[in-house]
Scaffold this motif. Structure first.
Motif, short mmCIF file in Angstrom:
data_model
loop_
_atom_site.label_atom_id
_atom_site.label_comp_id
_atom_site.label_asym_id
_atom_site.label_seq_id
_atom_site.Cartn_x
_atom_site.Cartn_y
_atom_site.Cartn_z
N GLY A 159 0.76 -1.22 0.04
CA GLY A 159 0.03 0.00 0.06
C GLY A 159 0.83 1.51 0.16
O GLY A 159 0.43 2.18 -0.61
N GLY A 160 2.06 1.27 0.62
CA GLY A 160 2.96 2.22 0.90
C GLY A 160 3.50 2.42 -0.39
O GLY A 160 3.84 3.70 -0.87
N MET A 161 3.92 1.54 -1.29
CA MET A 161 4.40 1.67 -2.56
C MET A 161 3.71 1.90 -3.83
O MET A 161 4.13 2.78 -4.76
CB MET A 161 5.27 0.20 -2.83
CG MET A 161 6.39 -0.39 -1.87
SD MET A 161 7.57 0.44 -1.43
CE MET A 161 7.09 1.10 0.14
N PHE A 162 2.40 1.79 -3.62
CA PHE A 162 1.47 1.96 -4.73
C PHE A 162 1.69 3.62 -5.38
O PHE A 162 1.48 3.54 -6.49
CB PHE A 162 0.09 1.59 -4.10
CG PHE A 162 -1.01 1.94 -5.36
CD1 PHE A 162 -1.05 0.97 -6.44
CD2 PHE A 162 -1.85 3.10 -5.46
CE1 PHE A 162 -1.84 0.88 -7.41
CE2 PHE A 162 -2.80 3.20 -6.33
CZ PHE A 162 -2.76 2.17 -7.34
N PRO A 163 1.74 4.67 -4.38
CA PRO A 163 1.67 5.96 -5.09
C PRO A 163 3.15 6.18 -6.03
O PRO A 163 2.99 7.03 -6.55
CB PRO A 163 1.99 6.96 -3.87
CG PRO A 163 1.18 5.96 -2.66
CD PRO A 163 1.79 4.55 -3.02
N TYR A 164 3.86 5.06 -6.11
CA TYR A 164 5.14 5.29 -6.87
C TYR A 164 4.87 4.45 -8.25
O TYR A 164 6.11 4.25 -8.74
CB TYR A 164 6.46 4.98 -6.06
CG TYR A 164 6.45 5.71 -4.84
CD1 TYR A 164 7.38 6.89 -4.90
CD2 TYR A 164 6.00 5.21 -3.86
CE1 TYR A 164 7.56 7.63 -3.50
CE2 TYR A 164 5.87 6.06 -2.71
CZ TYR A 164 6.61 7.53 -2.50
OH TYR A 164 6.78 8.12 -1.13
N GLN A 165 3.82 3.99 -8.48
CA GLN A 165 3.59 3.10 -9.53
C GLN A 165 4.03 3.73 -10.84
O GLN A 165 4.32 2.89 -11.75
CB GLN A 165 2.23 2.77 -9.72
CG GLN A 165 1.39 3.81 -9.92
CD GLN A 165 -0.21 3.37 -10.04
OE1 GLN A 165 -0.42 2.61 -10.75
NE2 GLN A 165 -1.02 4.11 -9.15
N ASP A 166 4.14 4.97 -10.96
CA ASP A 166 4.47 5.56 -12.26
C ASP A 166 6.19 5.30 -12.60
O ASP A 166 6.57 5.59 -13.67
CB ASP A 166 4.23 7.10 -12.37
CG ASP A 166 2.94 7.74 -12.54
OD1 ASP A 166 2.20 6.54 -12.95
OD2 ASP A 166 2.55 8.64 -12.43
#
Length: 352
Positions: free
Chosen positions: A238-245
């Protein structure tokens, strides 16, 4: 030049750098020599990714902003006030720089100059433009610095001491080649995070910054996490998701595809969210696009393990679980007095 004068020169550099950010490049008319350097620096930033595919605008601006925040008179005073520069015998100090992240050798560069020595710089082929540009800006402020700053190509010669940064393999070469000179030889290190499952959502998102900034290429990037037995990785992902780009960058996705294929062909058990692979592994050095993890049952055993392996570790992230650990999201924002490999560069330089 007095130490105070040199401090003021670097404060001016900090003011110059403070004009540049991912949001907007905003020209400050009170900054020295802007007419010569402002537009040229914007052009150089925009060209950086063509020089090195990992040097995206976002990451170059991040490095620039980090140095703008560091180079204040308050920070320089806090860093340098405890040292005695009175009896420094000026030498020529060679620097062999890495090129894994933008301006990675800048701390060594300013340390040599502030200590009263001349600097002889061999840049990495991956980062040949940013530091020479900033050196030229410094010389434009104080022309006397020109005689103290030299960039070289090819073999490094005519130096009294050396600071060299490279991999574990190149470090063995450096140690042999520079065995007769005072030296600091830096090897490969990695950073780790120790979790206990009680971290907040905000802390886990901040951990993503420690993992993904500079695509994970820096020694201060978290490449390994320790988690309690039975840990639920949902919070981590969940913490990693914002960096998906991150997966949109060609060099990153190439590493992701390659490393995933290698892991799968080796029949490793993996957890994967389509842009980051995590794998159970005792090693600290994970390939780009992956993070290793290891379970623990006793936190005291992890503390002892990290102490034993301290020469492999650059910094430790935790919610105060480990002594002197770094806060989540702060690994790529070291203070001027946070020395690489915990080797006091200034003390080494003033002792030559």
């Amino acid at each position: 030049m007095t130490l105070e004068h040199k401090k003021n020169i670097f404060v001016e550099l900090g003011r110059f750098l403070s004009q540049f950010s991912t949001n907007e490049n905003q020209k400050n008319e009170t900054v020295l020599n802007n007419d010569l350097f402002f537009d040229a620096f914007v052009d150089l930033i925009n060209l950086s990714q063509s020089h090195n595919g990992w040097y995206t605008n976002e990451n170059v601006y991040f490095a620039i902003q980090s140095w703008a925040e560091a180079l204040t008179i308050e920070n320089l005073n806090q860093w340098l006030d405890s040292y005695d520069f009175e009896n420094v015998n000026p030498k020529t100090v060679g620097l062999i720089l890495a090129g894994n992240i933008p301006l990675v050798g800048f701390h060594d560069f300013i340390s040599v100059l502030l200590s009263g020595h001349k600097v002889l710089v061999k840049t990495s082929s991956n980062d040949q433009h940013l530091l020479p540009f900033l050196a030229n800006y410094l010389i434009s402020i104080e022309p006397n610095l020109k005689q103290n700053i030299t960039f070289v190509e090819g073999k490094l010669e005519g130096f009294d001491a050396v600071i060299a940064t490279g991999s574990n393999n190149t470090a063995r070469y450096f140690e042999f080649y520079f065995k007769d000179k005072p030296s600091i030889i830096r090897k490969s290190r990695n950073s780790v995070a120790v979790l206990n499952g009680h971290e907040s959502k905000e802390q886990m998102i901040a951990l993503g910054e420690d993992v993904f900034r500079y695509f994970g290429l820096g020694c201060r990037n978290v490449s390994k996490i320790f988690v309690p037995k039975g840990y639920n990785f949902d919070a981590f992902f969940g913490g990693m998701f914002p960096y998906q780009d991150v997966i949109k960058y060609e060099k990153y996705i190439n590493n992701y595809d390659y490393n995933k294929a290698v892991f799968l062909m080796s029949n490793f058990n993996l957890l994967d969210n389509e842009f980051l692979i995590i794998k159970e592994d005792s090693s600290y050095a994970s390939p780009i696009s992956s993070v290793f993890y290891e379970f623990y049952e006793n936190l005291e055993e992890i503390k002892q393990r990290l102490e034993t392996d301290s020469e492999q570790i650059q910094c430790i992230v935790s919610n105060n679980l480990i002594k002197n650990s770094v806060a989540f999201g702060e690994t790529q924002k070291p203070k001027l007095w946070d020395y690489a490999d915990n080797v006091d560069t200034i003390q080494f330089l003033i002792s030559l």
